[in-house]
Design an enzyme around this catalytic site. Structure first.
Site, PDB file in Angstrom:
ATOM      1  CG  ASP A  10      -4.718  40.043  34.701  1.00 23.24           C
ATOM      2  OD1 ASP A  10      -3.481  40.446  34.557  1.00 23.24           O
ATOM      3  OD2 ASP A  10      -5.717  40.370  34.351  1.00 23.24           O
ATOM      4  CG  ASP A 111      -5.152  44.149  35.648  1.00 23.10           C
ATOM      5  OD1 ASP A 111      -3.976  44.230  35.881  1.00 23.10           O
ATOM      6  OD2 ASP A 111      -5.909  43.684  34.909  1.00 23.10           O
ATOM      7  CD  GLU A 112      -0.359  42.044  36.280  1.00 21.62           C
ATOM      8  OE1 GLU A 112       0.166  41.234  35.916  1.00 21.62           O
ATOM      9  OE2 GLU A 112      -0.862  42.952  35.112  1.00 21.62           O
TER      10      GLU A 112
HETATM   11  P1  DGT Z   1      -7.687  41.193  30.369  1.00 19.58           P
HETATM   12  O1  DGT Z   1      -7.212  40.557  29.018  1.00 19.58           O
HETATM   13  O2  DGT Z   1      -9.251  40.570  30.454  1.00 19.58           O
HETATM   14  O3  DGT Z   1      -6.871  40.912  31.542  1.00 19.58           O
HETATM   15  O4  DGT Z   1      -8.080  42.568  30.076  1.00 19.58           O
HETATM   16  P2  DGT Z   1      -7.437  44.006  30.681  1.00 19.58           P
HETATM   17  O5  DGT Z   1      -8.287  45.240  30.278  1.00 19.58           O
HETATM   18  O6  DGT Z   1      -7.564  43.611  32.465  1.00 19.58           O
HETATM   19  O7  DGT Z   1      -6.061  44.083  30.332  1.00 19.58           O
HETATM   20  P3  DGT Z   1      -4.797  43.887  31.004  1.00 19.58           P
HETATM   21  O8  DGT Z   1      -4.472  43.098  32.325  1.00 19.58           O
HETATM   22  O9  DGT Z   1      -3.812  43.823  30.075  1.00 19.58           O
HETATM   23  O10 DGT Z   1      -4.520  45.557  31.585  1.00 19.58           O
HETATM   24  C1  DGT Z   1      -5.222  46.151  32.873  1.00 19.58           C
HETATM   25  C2  DGT Z   1      -5.606  47.578  32.747  1.00 19.58           C
HETATM   26  O11 DGT Z   1      -4.410  48.181  32.169  1.00 19.58           O
HETATM   27  C3  DGT Z   1      -6.863  47.579  31.560  1.00 19.58           C
HETATM   28  O12 DGT Z   1      -7.978  47.426  31.982  1.00 19.58           O
HETATM   29  C4  DGT Z   1      -6.405  48.981  30.986  1.00 19.58           C
HETATM   30  C5  DGT Z   1      -4.840  49.328  31.310  1.00 19.58           C
HETATM   31  N1  DGT Z   1      -4.198  49.170  30.061  1.00 19.58           N
HETATM   32  C6  DGT Z   1      -3.759  47.878  29.479  1.00 19.58           C
HETATM   33  N2  DGT Z   1      -3.135  48.108  28.237  1.00 19.58           N
HETATM   34  C7  DGT Z   1      -3.237  49.458  28.095  1.00 19.58           C
HETATM   35  C8  DGT Z   1      -2.590  50.466  27.134  1.00 19.58           C
HETATM   36  O13 DGT Z   1      -2.128  49.804  25.972  1.00 19.58           O
HETATM   37  N3  DGT Z   1      -3.087  51.686  27.161  1.00 19.58           N
HETATM   38  C9  DGT Z   1      -3.642  52.152  28.326  1.00 19.58           C
HETATM   39  N4  DGT Z   1      -3.973  53.260  28.241  1.00 19.58           N
HETATM   40  N5  DGT Z   1      -4.056  51.226  29.235  1.00 19.58           N
HETATM   41  C10 DGT Z   1      -3.894  50.028  29.187  1.00 19.58           C
HETATM   42 CA    CA Z   2      -6.374  42.257  33.458  1.00 21.54          CA
HETATM   43 CA    CA Z   3      -3.024  43.046  33.816  1.00 20.04          CA
END
Ligand code: DGT
Ligand code: CA
Ligand code: CA
Length: 364
Positions: A10, A111-112
């Site tokens: 991820d 992203d995964e």
């Molecule tokens: P992390 O925790 O370091 O993996 O952070 P992210 O941002 O990569 O989080 P992830 O893996 O849960 O989600 C991947 C992408 O999906 C993130 O960059 C933006 C999008 N995303 C996640 N949650 C939401 C949401 O609630 N609303 C929207 N619009 N997009 C989201």
């Molecule tokens: Ca992520």
């Molecule tokens: Ca993810």
């Protein structure tokens, strides 16, 4: 054959990290990636934020105006509109690097991904740890992109493990360490257990996965129904036998056919267009994607090519909309048609993930 070995990879704070890649000066600032709604101003939600912004409480899903308030004392805070094409481009590059390291590669979303590496590691967790580090290094060296990796005997545990140390994590859970790894975790760590189930369990004084194991499957059945109950029961024990299924990312899907006869006759071409749409729709459905652009292609009798395409208002997975749009394109393409058509193609692009990709719905 020994135990399976599955990776879950991820990318860290993905959209925000992509923004840092093209503007490295952002790295020291709180960066929030926004999905501005078409109402203008600050209406809309945060898609994601880098870890500096997260320290102030900014996270996915909150209104942009809340995030602005949280960061009001940081004059250097940056708010950027989401640029999905750019993120998809980086995602595709990273996916193609990772694919090389897998026996079976399953794309999950931008992203995964899951990788089954059982064969190439001979079920040896020592070798698997080394391989995981190699993948992290390859993505870092080639793209400057950081990710977190979970390594375990199944998809569920690896998903939990990749989330365990973030950013830049590598968490290895061999079979003999499953219990020790899971028991102290908050039940929220189990994909699919959200706020509501968390509240329900906390009324029973259950906070950790270890405590969750005290519940028998019958009381879980009563509350959640058989399917979800058995998922929770097994998840608390690190049991999951869902296979890693081969699935590659794609930025477009298309179907093309050679016609039984060269033709420029509307009815004949329409009939074939409609059946191409059905075949294409099966592929879209199977991959759980939505599309926004529909294209039509003619290869004409002199082998020259003619294309038409249309961008829809919204992403959709509707077969009806696909057929209707293709039919319009066909009619337009035939308006000034002089040559006959030999091969006919329908294409969808501007893809996004369907609902099916979110953790909760795919696990429950
Ligand atoms: P992390 O925790 O370091 O993996 O952070 P992210 O941002 O990569 O989080 P992830 O893996 O849960 O989600 C991947 C992408 O999906 C993130 O960059 C933006 C999008 N995303 C996640 N949650 C939401 C949401 O609630 N609303 C929207 N619009 N997009 C989201
Ligand atoms: Ca992520
Ligand atoms: Ca993810």
């Amino acid at each position: 054959m020994g135990a399976r070995i599955v990776f879950h990879i991820d990318f860290d704070y993905f959209y925000a990290q992509c923004e840092e890649l093209r503007r490295p000066k952002l790295k020291t600032k709180p960066v929030s990636v926004c999905m501005f709604s078409d109402r203008g101003g600050d209406s809309g939600a945060i898609a994601t934020a880098n870890y500096t912004a997260r320290e102030f409480g900014v996270k996915s899903g909150i209104p942009i105006s809340f995030a602005r308030k949280m960061l009001k004392d940081r004059k250097d805070a940056i708010f950027l509109p989401a640029d999905f094409d750019y993120y998809s481009d980086i995602s595709e590059k990273a996916m193609s690097i990772m694919e090389e390291f897998a026996d079976i590669f399953e794309y999950v979303g931008r992203d995964e991904a899951y990788l089954d590496v059982t064969k190439r590691t001979d079920s040896d967790f020592g070798k698997a740890g080394y391989l995981a580090q190699q993948i992290k290094n390859a993505i870092k060296n080639k793209l400057k992109l950081g990710c977190s990796v979970g390594v375990s005997p199944n998809k569920l545990l690896s998903k939990i493990a990749s989330d365990h140390h973030k950013p830049d994590g590598l968490t290895i859970v061999p079979p003999e360490k499953i219990e020790a790894f899971l028991e102290p975790l908050k039940i929220r760590a189990i994909p699919g257990i959200g706020k509501k189930s968390e509240e329900y369990f906390s009324q029973m004084n259950i906070q950790t996965v270890g405590e969750l194991k005290k519940l028998d499957v019958f009381s879980l059945n009563r509350e959640f129904g058989r399917k979800t109950a058995s998922y929770i029961f097994n998840a608390a024990r690190g049991i999951s036998d869902e296979p890693v299924k081969e699935k590659k990312p794609s930025s477009q899907y298309s179907k093309i056919m050679t016609l039984k006869k060269d033709s420029k006759e509307y009815e004949f071409l329409l009939e074939n267009t409609i059946s191409l749409c059905c075949e294409l729709h099966e592929v879209i459905k199977k991959n759980g994607r939505l599309f926004r652009s529909v294209g039509m292609q003619f290869v004409q009798s002199d082998m020259s090519s003619k294309t038409k395409s249309r961008l829809l208002k919204n992403h959709t997975a509707s077969l009806g909309e696909l057929q209707k749009t293709a039919q319009q394109l066909l009619r337009e393409a035939l308006e000034d048609q002089t040559k006959t058509v030999r091969r006919l193609g329908v294409k969808v692009s501007e893809l996004s993930e369907g609902k099916g990709q979110s953790d909760i719905t795919s696990y429950f």
